[in-house]
Design an enzyme around this catalytic site. Structure first.
Site, mmCIF file in Angstrom:
data_model
loop_
_atom_site.group_PDB
_atom_site.id
_atom_site.type_symbol
_atom_site.label_atom_id
_atom_site.label_comp_id
_atom_site.label_asym_id
_atom_site.label_seq_id
_atom_site.Cartn_x
_atom_site.Cartn_y
_atom_site.Cartn_z
ATOM 1 N N GLU A 186 39.858 33.037 44.505
ATOM 2 C CA GLU A 186 40.696 34.338 44.759
ATOM 3 C C GLU A 186 40.827 34.282 46.125
ATOM 4 O O GLU A 186 39.847 34.772 46.971
ATOM 5 C CB GLU A 186 39.661 35.420 44.356
ATOM 6 C CG GLU A 186 40.410 36.937 44.253
ATOM 7 C CD GLU A 186 39.423 38.031 44.390
ATOM 8 O OE1 GLU A 186 39.654 39.140 44.027
ATOM 9 O OE2 GLU A 186 38.308 37.872 44.952
ATOM 10 N N ASP A 193 34.932 34.109 43.873
ATOM 11 C CA ASP A 193 35.344 35.487 44.256
ATOM 12 C C ASP A 193 35.452 35.473 45.718
ATOM 13 O O ASP A 193 34.721 35.137 46.430
ATOM 14 C CB ASP A 193 34.122 36.280 43.879
ATOM 15 C CG ASP A 193 34.214 37.687 43.993
ATOM 16 O OD1 ASP A 193 35.333 38.498 43.199
ATOM 17 O OD2 ASP A 193 33.941 38.677 44.422
HETATM 18 C C1 GLC Z 1 37.037 40.555 43.463
HETATM 19 C C2 GLC Z 1 36.701 40.781 41.963
HETATM 20 C C3 GLC Z 1 36.602 42.234 41.877
HETATM 21 C C4 GLC Z 1 35.168 42.639 42.874
HETATM 22 C C5 GLC Z 1 35.400 42.082 44.063
HETATM 23 C C6 GLC Z 1 34.049 42.217 44.941
HETATM 24 O O1 GLC Z 1 38.022 41.053 44.043
HETATM 25 O O2 GLC Z 1 37.985 40.352 41.376
HETATM 26 O O3 GLC Z 1 36.335 42.684 40.609
HETATM 27 O O4 GLC Z 1 34.885 44.079 42.796
HETATM 28 O O5 GLC Z 1 35.638 40.712 44.213
HETATM 29 O O6 GLC Z 1 33.132 41.166 44.297
#
Ligand code: GLC
Ligand code: CA
Length: 542
Positions: free
Chosen positions: A274, A213
């Site tokens: 991500e 994440d």
């Molecule tokens: C990422 C996740 C999202 C979350 C954010 C904070 O973007 O995909 O759902 O709110 O991180 O952890």
């Protein structure tokens, strides 16, 4: 003798292909997938019970969104204990059971690792707030400016300043997301050691990989300087306006050390980041051979429907990722973004485009990520304001709807309470299911040859057996409304995915054989391919 910077990556034979390189992974938002104990919240035994469904669908792996104890300020992305299971979701035993049932069915399991921040209820943050010696150093606590304002101009992605005042100490703490998610200080050795322990904890149990994440956010400018610009929600992919918050050079060392850790495991754990950066080559750097296995490409999530636009959105990642020897992790939908049929224009048009998009996504070389419900053609659900949970909705006073509409309980079986999501008719659902959800139920879709579900299952079946789709080398061409992804494998087989992205029918010369079609009206005959608008076909050369 090896040079000191010679990484283990180079010792791996160049033709070694880890299982995840071209895998199709199915993302499960645990709360909304399947509720086994009837309390209205999806859980791990619910996922386990649906493994046969996923095996029949034909995906290679599943990814669980955070399954850890969490107060739920951000749908589980505010974790208070990384080495345990949320009691609503079950127990560690349930996790192990899920893993073994998945493995027996030939499916791998990825989990979400959330290293940028923890919950405000995490023991470390409680200690920091209580003023324990050194405890604040694991976070970013700073004195206010002279006028009492926050230390710098950084904005939370969920709205408002990225700083909240801790009344007791008179200091501000940093949170790139909600105030309930304080950012960790990754320059602190405790933080690094803790996450290595967390990774080992889950990998030792047999977990097959991690989705990381906010992977580009862990380190911040050491001086916490003002950003030259401001974050606005319209900016999807962080760029120069936030140069001091994201993508700091040192973050790559973290992934190098994780890469080495993952390589200690014989089952070749996957890692996908991500990495939400505007600059694609900066994104690709996270996928160098000694860092993460891949990173999501956000291009297709933010690109408007259109052949030229899509061609660019595909070509960019293909080129930049190949420069570092990686393949992209393609994604057209997830738990943060509007679902495809809605994004693509709603109704028949949105559905037809979403079906065509399935052929595109699953043809592209590299990993593909499906979000639970894509295979049912689910649109965004209307969620009444009183039931909404997303901090984005609440922090913007309802101005931004947030993500609840893509997180409502899955419809499994028409005619059952809550469409089979939860066995107890009076279960208070995690989020309400909208009217008419039964029309999308999985069980009924299996019985309809033209359903979304059978389309996905068919594509996944072909992808598994064909050396081209999802694997072959690709080049992209856009001609008017027609987008073509040309595929070729090492043995010289050739094929393509042809998508008519326009609203009018198109006939194009094509001597290939029709392998898959998004719409029953697509046909290929005597060297011509006919595609109603919008629709798509997989063609293979004889
Ligand atoms: C990422 C996740 C999202 C979350 C954010 C904070 O973007 O995909 O759902 O709110 O991180 O952890
Ligand atoms: Ca439950």
């Amino acid at each position: 003798m090896l040079a000191p910077d010679f990484h283990a990556a180079h010792l791996v034979a160049p033709d070694f292909e880890p299982w995840w390189r071209d895998a199709v992974t199915y993302q499960i938002y645990v709360s909304s997938f399947a509720d086994a104990n009837g309390d209205g919240i999806g859980d791990l035994p619910g996922v386990t019970a649906r493994i046969p469904y996923l095996a029949r669908l034909g995906v290679d792996a599943l990814w669980l969104t955070p399954h850890y104890p969490s107060p739920g300020a951000d749908g589980g992305y505010d974790i208070s204990d990384h080495m345990s299971v949320h009691p609503d979701f079950g127990t560690l035993h349930d996790y192990d059971e899920l893993l073994s049932v998945a493995h027996a069915a030939g499916l791998r399991v990825l989990i979400d690792i959330v290293p940028n921040h923890v919950s405000e209820q995490h023991p470390w943050f409680l200690e920091a707030r209580a003023g324990g010696p050194g405890a604040r150093e694991r976070f970013h606590f700073r004195a206010p400016r002279d006028d009492g304002a926050p230390p710098n101009n950084w904005q939370s992605l969920f709205g408002g300043p990225a700083w909240t005042l801790d009344e007791a100490s008179g200091l501000y703490y940093l949170h790139l997301f909600s105030p309930e998610q304080p950012d960790l200080n990754w320059s602190h050795p405790d933080v690094r050691a803790h996450f290595e322990q967390i990774l080992r904890f889950w990998l030792d149990r047999g977990t097959d990989g991690v989705r990381v994440d906010v992977a580009a956010g862990l380190l911040k400018d050491p001086e916490l300087r003002d950003n030259p610009g401001t974050y606005t929600p319209g900016l999807f992919g962080h760029g120069p306006e936030q140069v001091h918050t994201w993508d700091q050079e040192g973050v790559h060392d973290i992934y190098r050390s994780w890469n080495a850790l993952l390589r200690e495991y014989d089952h070749h754990p996957a890692s996908v980041g991500e990495v939400c950066l505007a600059d694609l080559s900066a994104t690709a750097r996270y996928c160098r051979p000694d860092e993460l296995g891949s990173a999501f490409t956000i291009e297709l999530l933010k690109t408007a429907w259109g052949a030229g636009e899509y061609a660019r959105a595909i070509e960019g990642p293909l080129t930049t990722f190949s420069e570092v020897g990686a393949k992209p992790a393609w994604v057209l939908s997830n738990h943060d973004k509007s679902r495809m049929p809605t994004r693509f224009g709603d109704g028949h048009l949105g559905a037809a485009r979403a079906r065509a998009a399935a052929l595109l996504l699953l043809a592209l070389p590299g990993q593909a990520y499906l979000y639970a419900g894509d295979e049912l053609g689910l649109p965004d659900a209307d969620v009444p304001a009183h039931a909404r949970r997303d901090p984005i909705f609440h922090r913007s006073a309802g101005e931004r709807l947030g993500r609840d509409g893509v997180r409502v309980p899955m419809p499994w079986t028409a005619g059952e309470p809550h469409c089979g999501f939860s066995a107890r008719p009076d279960a208070p659902l995690y989020l309400p299911q909208p009217e008419g959800w039964a029309a999308y139920a999985a069980q009924q879709q299996w019985e309809d040859v033209h359903s979304f579900l059978n389309l996905y299952a068919e594509l996944l079946r072909i992808r598994k057996t064909s050396p081209l789709f999802g694997t072959g080398l690709a080049s992209i061409a856009a001609d008017g409304d027609v987008l073509t992804v040309h595929l070729r494998d090492s043995r010289g087989n050739a094929g393509r995915c042809v998508i008519n992205m326009g609203d009018d029918a198109v006939t194009t010369p094509d001597a290939g054989r029709l392998l898959a079609l998004s719409h029953f009206d697509v046909w290929a005959f005597e060297g011509l391919l006919f595609l109603p608008g919008p629709s798509a076909a997989w063609m293979i050369d004889p």
